[in-house]
Design a protein around this motif. Sequence first.
Motif, PDB file in Angstrom:
ATOM      1  N   GLU A 232      33.963  47.480  45.901  1.00 32.58           N
ATOM      2  CA  GLU A 232      35.213  48.233  46.054  1.00 32.58           C
ATOM      3  C   GLU A 232      35.230  49.015  47.362  1.00 32.58           C
ATOM      4  O   GLU A 232      36.244  49.052  48.065  1.00 32.58           O
ATOM      5  CB  GLU A 232      35.404  49.188  44.878  1.00 32.58           C
ATOM      6  CG  GLU A 232      36.712  49.970  44.950  1.00 32.58           C
ATOM      7  CD  GLU A 232      36.901  50.904  43.766  1.00 32.58           C
ATOM      8  OE1 GLU A 232      36.762  52.125  43.956  1.00 32.58           O
ATOM      9  OE2 GLU A 232      37.182  50.405  42.659  1.00 32.58           O
ATOM     10  N   ALA A 233      34.104  49.645  47.681  1.00 28.97           N
ATOM     11  CA  ALA A 233      34.015  50.416  48.926  1.00 28.97           C
ATOM     12  C   ALA A 233      34.182  49.504  50.139  1.00 28.97           C
ATOM     13  O   ALA A 233      34.839  49.871  51.123  1.00 28.97           O
ATOM     14  CB  ALA A 233      32.676  51.142  48.996  1.00 28.97           C
TER      15      ALA A 233
ATOM     16  N   ALA B 277      46.029  45.833  44.252  1.00 29.87           N
ATOM     17  CA  ALA B 277      46.988  46.868  43.853  1.00 29.87           C
ATOM     18  C   ALA B 277      47.491  46.658  42.427  1.00 29.87           C
ATOM     19  O   ALA B 277      47.942  47.606  41.779  1.00 29.87           O
ATOM     20  CB  ALA B 277      48.162  46.899  44.820  1.00 29.87           C
ATOM     21  N   SER B 278      47.370  45.435  41.941  1.00 32.01           N
ATOM     22  CA  SER B 278      47.854  45.138  40.585  1.00 32.01           C
ATOM     23  C   SER B 278      46.786  45.353  39.517  1.00 32.01           C
ATOM     24  O   SER B 278      47.110  45.385  38.318  1.00 32.01           O
ATOM     25  CB  SER B 278      48.354  43.693  40.519  1.00 32.01           C
ATOM     26  OG  SER B 278      47.280  42.768  40.663  1.00 32.01           O
ATOM     27  N   VAL B 279      45.529  45.513  39.933  1.00 37.23           N
ATOM     28  CA  VAL B 279      44.455  45.628  38.941  1.00 37.23           C
ATOM     29  C   VAL B 279      43.569  46.861  39.115  1.00 37.23           C
ATOM     30  O   VAL B 279      42.789  47.191  38.224  1.00 37.23           O
ATOM     31  CB  VAL B 279      43.551  44.364  38.974  1.00 37.23           C
ATOM     32  CG1 VAL B 279      44.348  43.127  38.608  1.00 37.23           C
ATOM     33  CG2 VAL B 279      42.885  44.188  40.334  1.00 37.23           C
ATOM     34  N   ASN B 280      43.677  47.539  40.255  1.00 36.15           N
ATOM     35  CA  ASN B 280      42.786  48.665  40.541  1.00 36.15           C
ATOM     36  C   ASN B 280      43.611  49.896  40.915  1.00 36.15           C
ATOM     37  O   ASN B 280      44.371  49.861  41.886  1.00 36.15           O
ATOM     38  CB  ASN B 280      41.849  48.281  41.699  1.00 36.15           C
ATOM     39  CG  ASN B 280      40.798  49.344  41.990  1.00 36.15           C
ATOM     40  OD1 ASN B 280      41.134  50.489  42.262  1.00 36.15           O
ATOM     41  ND2 ASN B 280      39.537  48.956  41.943  1.00 36.15           N
ATOM     42  N   PRO B 281      43.462  51.004  40.158  1.00 32.93           N
ATOM     43  CA  PRO B 281      44.264  52.215  40.415  1.00 32.93           C
ATOM     44  C   PRO B 281      44.104  52.767  41.830  1.00 32.93           C
ATOM     45  O   PRO B 281      45.075  53.249  42.416  1.00 32.93           O
ATOM     46  CB  PRO B 281      43.730  53.212  39.376  1.00 32.93           C
ATOM     47  CG  PRO B 281      43.188  52.360  38.282  1.00 32.93           C
ATOM     48  CD  PRO B 281      42.615  51.159  38.962  1.00 32.93           C
TER      49      PRO B 281
ATOM     50  N   LEU C 186      46.843  53.594  46.890  1.00 35.42           N
ATOM     51  CA  LEU C 186      46.820  53.394  48.338  1.00 35.42           C
ATOM     52  C   LEU C 186      48.047  52.615  48.780  1.00 35.42           C
ATOM     53  O   LEU C 186      48.715  52.974  49.767  1.00 35.42           O
ATOM     54  CB  LEU C 186      45.549  52.640  48.736  1.00 35.42           C
ATOM     55  CG  LEU C 186      45.264  52.496  50.240  1.00 35.42           C
ATOM     56  CD1 LEU C 186      44.922  53.843  50.855  1.00 35.42           C
ATOM     57  CD2 LEU C 186      44.110  51.517  50.455  1.00 35.42           C
ATOM     58  N   ASN C 187      48.380  51.580  48.042  1.00 33.23           N
ATOM     59  CA  ASN C 187      49.536  50.755  48.372  1.00 33.23           C
ATOM     60  C   ASN C 187      50.836  51.546  48.244  1.00 33.23           C
ATOM     61  O   ASN C 187      51.747  51.401  49.066  1.00 33.23           O
ATOM     62  CB  ASN C 187      49.574  49.533  47.448  1.00 33.23           C
ATOM     63  CG  ASN C 187      50.605  48.515  47.882  1.00 33.23           C
ATOM     64  OD1 ASN C 187      50.721  48.178  49.054  1.00 33.23           O
ATOM     65  ND2 ASN C 187      51.375  48.009  46.932  1.00 33.23           N
ATOM     66  N   ILE C 188      50.912  52.387  47.230  1.00 36.00           N
ATOM     67  CA  ILE C 188      52.096  53.237  47.048  1.00 36.00           C
ATOM     68  C   ILE C 188      52.270  54.154  48.262  1.00 36.00           C
ATOM     69  O   ILE C 188      53.378  54.351  48.762  1.00 36.00           O
ATOM     70  CB  ILE C 188      51.976  54.069  45.762  1.00 36.00           C
ATOM     71  CG1 ILE C 188      52.117  53.155  44.538  1.00 36.00           C
ATOM     72  CG2 ILE C 188      53.034  55.170  45.721  1.00 36.00           C
ATOM     73  CD1 ILE C 188      51.803  53.840  43.223  1.00 36.00           C
ATOM     74  N   GLY C 189      51.160  54.708  48.741  1.00 34.74           N
ATOM     75  CA  GLY C 189      51.206  55.569  49.922  1.00 34.74           C
ATOM     76  C   GLY C 189      51.661  54.814  51.156  1.00 34.74           C
ATOM     77  O   GLY C 189      52.485  55.312  51.936  1.00 34.74           O
TER      78      GLY C 189
END
Length: 211
Positions: free
Chosen positions: A61-62, A122-126, A131-134
């Motif tokens: 993830e990182a 973005a569809s599976v990881n909060p 981040l995508n919303i931002g």
Amino acid sequence: MKKVKQKRKPQDRGLKTRERILEVAMDCLVDDNIHGLRFSHIAKKAKVAQPLMDYHFPNLEALLMEMVLLQVEKLRQLSTDAIEKNLGDPKKTLSAYIQAPFLLAEGDARFRAVWSCLYHLASVNPRFSNLNIGFRKIGRERITTLIKANLPIDAAKGKKMQDRIDSAALAIQGLITGLSFMAGTDPAVNYRDFSRLASQVSQKIIDEILA
């Protein structure tokens, strides 16, 4: 006089290693997509010992987050440059901004791979969803500003008009996202055709504001 060879500082070596891992990881993402991405494979191709790989990126993830941020910054810079080159002509400025992601995707396989990866993450990881919303919020704000620049000063006033401008910005952003996703699913796609289509439809959306 013989030059004295300077020793590379530990932090410089660490930065170089980190950059190499990122570059190799993006190449692996191009070849294997998100589902085939493996730490062990990346470490082997980057010629980095596994403990050193874990030191720079404690988990997948990182690593993915760093890849996304790197490519988003590349797009941000390209978009900013496109706007600055066309200042003085509102239509060209907006068109250049809209076309920027398509033109970047056309010649950069790493960007295409990471951008497609972001849609999935973005569809599976909060964390990636937030981040995508931002990113999208910043994008809408910029599109809103560019739309207003295309309207007569008096026409851009009032709450009703602001609501229409906000709706148009959302529609244009959705158009860019949708066409980008469609383009990314076809390896033979002509990105310039998609960029022109996005620009033309966006102009029609703006024209309807004043209709």
